[in-house]
Design a protein around this motif. Structure first.
Motif, PDB file in Angstrom:
ATOM      1  N   HIS A  67       0.483  -1.088   0.164  1.00  0.00           N
ATOM      2  CA  HIS A  67      -0.130   0.038   0.089  1.00  0.00           C
ATOM      3  C   HIS A  67       0.756   1.613   0.221  1.00  0.00           C
ATOM      4  CE1 HIS A  67       0.355  -0.718   4.326  1.00  0.00           C
ATOM      5  NE2 HIS A  67      -0.032   0.066   4.607  1.00  0.00           N
ATOM      6  N   ASP A  68       0.211   2.322  -0.949  1.00  0.00           N
ATOM      7  CA  ASP A  68       0.962   2.969  -0.715  1.00  0.00           C
ATOM      8  C   ASP A  68       0.728   4.555   0.349  1.00  0.00           C
ATOM      9  OD1 ASP A  68      -0.422   5.588  -2.321  1.00  0.00           O
ATOM     10  OD2 ASP A  68      -1.795   4.057  -1.727  1.00  0.00           O
ATOM     11  N   HIS A  69       0.029   4.660   0.817  1.00  0.00           N
ATOM     12  CA  HIS A  69      -0.617   5.904   1.572  1.00  0.00           C
ATOM     13  C   HIS A  69      -0.397   5.461   3.396  1.00  0.00           C
ATOM     14  CE1 HIS A  69      -3.871   2.064   1.602  1.00  0.00           C
ATOM     15  NE2 HIS A  69      -3.504   3.187   2.768  1.00  0.00           N
ATOM     16  N   ARG A  79       9.213   6.916  -2.378  1.00  0.00           N
ATOM     17  CA  ARG A  79       9.092   7.418  -3.703  1.00  0.00           C
ATOM     18  C   ARG A  79       9.475   8.070  -4.674  1.00  0.00           C
ATOM     19  NH1 ARG A  79       3.258   8.723  -2.710  1.00  0.00           N
ATOM     20  NH2 ARG A  79       3.023   8.222  -0.752  1.00  0.00           N
ATOM     21  N   SER A  93      -6.134   1.189  -5.989  1.00  0.00           N
ATOM     22  CA  SER A  93      -6.470   2.535  -5.715  1.00  0.00           C
ATOM     23  C   SER A  93      -5.337   3.507  -5.364  1.00  0.00           C
ATOM     24  CB  SER A  93      -7.478   3.197  -4.144  1.00  0.00           C
ATOM     25  OG  SER A  93      -6.729   2.442  -2.752  1.00  0.00           O
ATOM     26  N   GLY A  94      -3.689   2.834  -4.563  1.00  0.00           N
ATOM     27  CA  GLY A  94      -2.444   3.171  -4.469  1.00  0.00           C
ATOM     28  C   GLY A  94      -2.432   3.558  -6.258  1.00  0.00           C
ATOM     29  N   ARG A  96      -3.723   4.371  -8.926  1.00  0.00           N
ATOM     30  CA  ARG A  96      -4.395   5.918  -9.771  1.00  0.00           C
ATOM     31  C   ARG A  96      -4.120   6.496  -8.920  1.00  0.00           C
ATOM     32  NH1 ARG A  96      -9.744   2.383  -8.823  1.00  0.00           N
ATOM     33  NH2 ARG A  96      -9.848   3.240  -7.244  1.00  0.00           N
ATOM     34  N   ARG A  97      -3.287   6.558  -7.578  1.00  0.00           N
ATOM     35  CA  ARG A  97      -2.868   8.059  -6.883  1.00  0.00           C
ATOM     36  C   ARG A  97      -1.199   7.903  -7.462  1.00  0.00           C
ATOM     37  NH1 ARG A  97      -5.714   6.148  -2.610  1.00  0.00           N
ATOM     38  NH2 ARG A  97      -4.395   4.691  -1.783  1.00  0.00           N
ATOM     39  N   LEU A  98      -0.483   6.723  -7.993  1.00  0.00           N
ATOM     40  CA  LEU A  98       0.271   7.316  -8.015  1.00  0.00           C
ATOM     41  C   LEU A  98       0.884   7.095  -9.669  1.00  0.00           C
ATOM     42  CD1 LEU A  98       2.507   3.826  -6.206  1.00  0.00           C
ATOM     43  CD2 LEU A  98       2.817   6.552  -5.811  1.00  0.00           C
TER      44      LEU A  98
END
Length: 263
Positions: A67-69, A79, A93-94, A96-98
Motif C-alpha cells: 500500500h502507498d498511503h 517514492r 486505488s494505489g 490510481r494515486r501513483l
C-alpha cells in the motif's frame, strides 16, 4: 530457480534476488527521527533507518507495494525510488494515486512479470485487512503478494502484507501452496484507538503458520517504529511455544544481510 537471495532492509522492505530478477517490497529509506501521520489522529515515529542505503541497493526491476498511503510502507525516499523502476505493482486505488507505471491489483487478481531471458514471475494479490472490522475508512486498501515461477520446489513465496488475521488471510491456506511466508507482524496499536490492533501479532503468526504450513516463515515489519506493540521478543515467545513444525519453519533474517533460501 530454487535458490533465492533475500535481504531484509528493515521494516517491511525486502529485496528478493532470483534468476536475474531484483524485486523490492514496500520501499522505506528515510532516516530515523521523524514522526509521520497515519490519519484520524494516529501517528508513529521512525526509530531506525534502513540497513542498506538507497545508493547501495542497485537497480530494481519491480516494486511490490502492499500500500502507498502509510509512510512505514512507502516513505519519501521510497517514492523517489519509484521513479527509477520500470514496474510497480500495488492496490488498484494505489495505482490510481501513483499513476505512471503503477499497475493495480485487487485481491486474487494476478499479473505476470516477464523479461527476455528470465523466467516469468506470476504475482497474485492476496487479501489484507489492515485493522479491525469497519476500519477501512481509516486504513484504506492493502494487499499481499504470492510469487510463483517455474522450478519452485516448495511453493509460492508469499508476502502477507500489513493485515490482521481474519478470514481473507486464512483463505490463502486453501488457495495457494505456500513454500515461504514473509510475515508482516508488529501488532500495531495507537494510543488514540486503545487496544485495537492493525497488524498481526506473534500469536497470530503462529496460527497462520499452522494453517498455511510454510517450509520457511520469515518475520518482518516488527521493528523500527514506535507504533509496534508486539516487537521481536514477544514474537519469539509466541513461536517458542508453537507446535514443532512451526518452530522449525521460523527463520529470522539478520537485517541488512543477504541470506539464501530454497524455494
Amino acid at each position: 530457480m530454487t535458490e533465492v537471495r533475500i535481504t531484509h532492509v528493515g521494516g517491511p522492505t525486502t529485496l528478493v534476488e532470483a534468476a536475474g530478477w531484483r524485486l523490492l517490497t514496500d520501499p522505506t529509506f528515510d532516516p530515523p527521527g521523524r514522526r509521520y501521520g497515519f490519519g484520524l489522529g494516529t501517528s508513529s515515529r521512525k526509530l531506525t533507518g534502513p540497513a542498506v542505503d538507497l545508493d547501495a541497493l542497485g537497480p530494481i526491476d519491480a516494486v511490490l507495494l502492499t500500500h502507498d498511503h502509510h509512510a512505514d510502507n512507502l516513505d519519501d525516499a521510497g517514492r523517489e525510488l519509484l521513479s527509477t523502476v520500470d514496474e510497480i505493482v500495488t492496490t488498484e486505488s494505489g495505482a490510481r494515486r501513483l499513476g505512471g507505471r503503477a499497475r493495480g491489483l485487487r485481491p486474487w487478481q494476478a499479473l505476470t512479470l516477464s523479461r527476455p531471458g528470465r523466467p516469468a514471475v506470476e504475482v497474485t494479490a492476496t487479501p489484507c485487512r489492515h485493522g479491525p472490522p469497519l476500519s477501512h475508512p481509516l486504513v484504506g486498501d492493502v494487499i499481499g503478494f504470492a510469487l510463483t515461477w517455474p522450478g519452485q520446489r516448495h511453493g509460492a513465496l508469499w508476502f502477507t502484507g500489513d493485515t490482521v488475521l481474519y478470514g481473507g488471510v486464512r483463505e490463502v491456506a486453501a488457495r495457494i501452496d505456500v513454500g515461504t511466508a514473509v510475515l508482516h507482524l508488529g501488532g500495531v496499536r495507537f494510543p488514540i484507538t486503545g487496544p485495537v490492533r492493525y497488524s498481526m501479532t506473534g500469536r497470530d503468526a503462529v496460527e497462520l503458520c499452522e494453517l498455511v504450513r510454510p517450509q520457511i516463515a520469515i518475520p518482518v515489519h516488527y521493528e523500527g517504529w514506535s507504533h509496534f506493540a508486539d516487537p521481536r521478543p514477544e514474537v519469539e515467545r509466541a513461536f517458542a511455544s508453537a507446535p514443532a513444525p512451526v518452530r522449525a519453519a521460523v527463520r529470522w533474517l539478520p537485517i541488512g544481510t543477504s541470506v539464501e533460501i530454497s524455494v
